[in-house]
Design a protein around this motif. Structure first.
Motif, PDB file in Angstrom:
ATOM      1  N   GLN A   1      27.674  33.217  46.262  1.00 43.84           N
ATOM      2  CA  GLN A   1      26.369  32.447  46.308  1.00 43.84           C
ATOM      3  C   GLN A   1      25.822  32.251  44.887  1.00 43.84           C
ATOM      4  O   GLN A   1      25.921  33.037  44.134  1.00 43.84           O
ATOM      5  CB  GLN A   1      25.325  33.237  47.078  1.00 43.84           C
ATOM      6  CG  GLN A   1      23.966  32.581  47.290  1.00 43.84           C
ATOM      7  CD  GLN A   1      23.063  33.116  47.839  1.00 43.84           C
ATOM      8  OE1 GLN A   1      23.213  34.342  48.449  1.00 43.84           O
ATOM      9  NE2 GLN A   1      21.861  32.765  48.282  1.00 43.84           N
ATOM     10  N   GLY A   2      25.740  31.001  44.410  1.00 44.00           N
ATOM     11  CA  GLY A   2      25.349  30.780  43.103  1.00 44.00           C
ATOM     12  C   GLY A   2      26.227  31.087  42.095  1.00 44.00           C
ATOM     13  O   GLY A   2      27.485  30.481  42.622  1.00 44.00           O
TER      14      GLY A   2
ATOM     15  N   ASP B   1      18.189  33.613  40.843  1.00 46.50           N
ATOM     16  CA  ASP B   1      18.315  34.502  42.280  1.00 46.50           C
ATOM     17  C   ASP B   1      17.683  35.997  42.357  1.00 46.50           C
ATOM     18  O   ASP B   1      17.156  36.280  43.239  1.00 46.50           O
ATOM     19  CB  ASP B   1      20.136  34.477  42.370  1.00 46.50           C
ATOM     20  CG  ASP B   1      20.197  35.375  43.644  1.00 46.50           C
ATOM     21  OD1 ASP B   1      20.066  34.605  44.840  1.00 46.50           O
ATOM     22  OD2 ASP B   1      21.073  36.098  43.553  1.00 46.50           O
TER      23      ASP B   1
END
Length: 319
Positions: free
Chosen positions: A73-74, A167
């Motif tokens: 993720q990211g 994040d």
């Protein structure tokens, strides 16, 4: 013994050949109506900035191999044990910059800067930030002796840091007091900048980023966190006095000393409150007097002179 020696010789030869393989990267994407191989369509997955190893050439085309790793993720660190996907195919020479391309480092750096600009726009190109990160890194990877290599590696690390930071700050743990209880931003690339380019401003900037992982999420009105952070920032400014971030570090330290004035009062420690006031004013004066060219922190440090008039800068008593 002869068989073992022969095997080792062949292994070393293979490693050496791999290390000497011509490499490059795509700097832009195009539609190719005429291609020597149907495999070229697969390479659309590679995109800008991925490493490509050249297997062979045919006129104005390169037969290449690319290893594509899907990030988690990211831009979080890749999960251990997750292999990359190998793609082979043909790409036109005009779409690729190799290690021997004249001014190749400048071309890739320019494309990286353009992608970074796209990422900053409201309706910029999709995945432009990822493109910029990979392209900046490729300047360092393909042209390690280039004058742009250090900046390229730092800018790649900075983009990765900023996205991971965003994040981390959205997680519930971001409000925890102690830094070890908060989510940590990946430090590998910043540490690589410091290792590969010690003594440069890029190493100084990378070291400044690393301080963020040591910050508390919430002071919770206690003196422990601002004490530690003020000392940390003051130490950075002393050890990296030529860093572009030194003035900001001094301001961060001064602001924390200013906050400690009121915090120590709540802890019934007037002596430390007075000491913090003295240190806050001294640092504010240092920013203004010794770093006149740095407008941002110099102007902001002017607000710290409210401390001299006994105006609180932290807590419920803030005016």
């Amino acid at each position: 013994m002869f068989a073992i020696a022969l095997a080792l010789t062949l292994l070393v030869s293979e490693v050496s050949a791999s290390a000497q393989a011509q490499r490059g990267t795509l700097v832009h994407e195009e539609n190719h109506p005429r291609i020597p191989s149907a495999d070229v369509a697969k390479l659309g997955e590679a995109g800008r900035g991925h490493e490509l190893v050249i297997l062979e050439t045919s006129r104005d085309w390169y037969h290449v191999e690319a290893i594509i790793r899907e990030p988690a993720q990211g831009f979080r660190r890749r999960r251990p044990g997750v292999p990359g996907k190998t793609i082979t195919g043909w790409v036109p020479g005009k779409a690729m910059v190799t290690m021997t391309t004249a001014n190749g480092d400048k071309i890739i750096f320019g494309e990286a800067a353009d992608s970074e600009d796209q990422a900053s726009r409201r309706r910029g190109r999709r995945d432009a930030a990822q493109d910029a990160m990979r392209l900046y890194y490729r300047v360092y990877d393909l042209f390690p002796t280039s004058p742009l290599a250090a900046e390229g590696l730092y800018r790649a690390a900075d983009i990765r840091w900023q996205v991971e930071r965003s994040d981390v700050l959205t997680r519930p743990s971001a409000r925890e007091r102690d830094s070890y209880m908060r989510g940590q931003i990946g430090e590998e690339w910043m540490k690589l900048v410091i290792k590969k380019f010690p003594g440069t401003k890029w190493a100084d900037l990378a070291a400044f980023h690393l301080l963020e992982n040591k910050l508390c999420g919430d002071w919770q009105g206690a003196s422990k966190c601002p004490e530690k952070e003020a000392d940390m920032y003051e130490k950075y400014a002393k050890e990296h006095d030529q860093s572009p971030s030194a003035p900001e570090a001094l301001y961060n330290a001064a602001w924390r000393y200013a906050a400690l004035i009121e915090i120590y009062k709540t802890e019934a420690n007037q002596k430390k409150a007075d000491e913090s006031k003295t240190r806050a004013l001294a640092l504010a004066q240092k920013i203004v007097s010794s770093m006149p060219r740095v407008i941002g922190p110099s102007v902001r440090s002017g607000s710290l002179f409210y401390v001299q008039q006994s105006v609180p800068t932290f807590g419920n008593a803030t005016e």
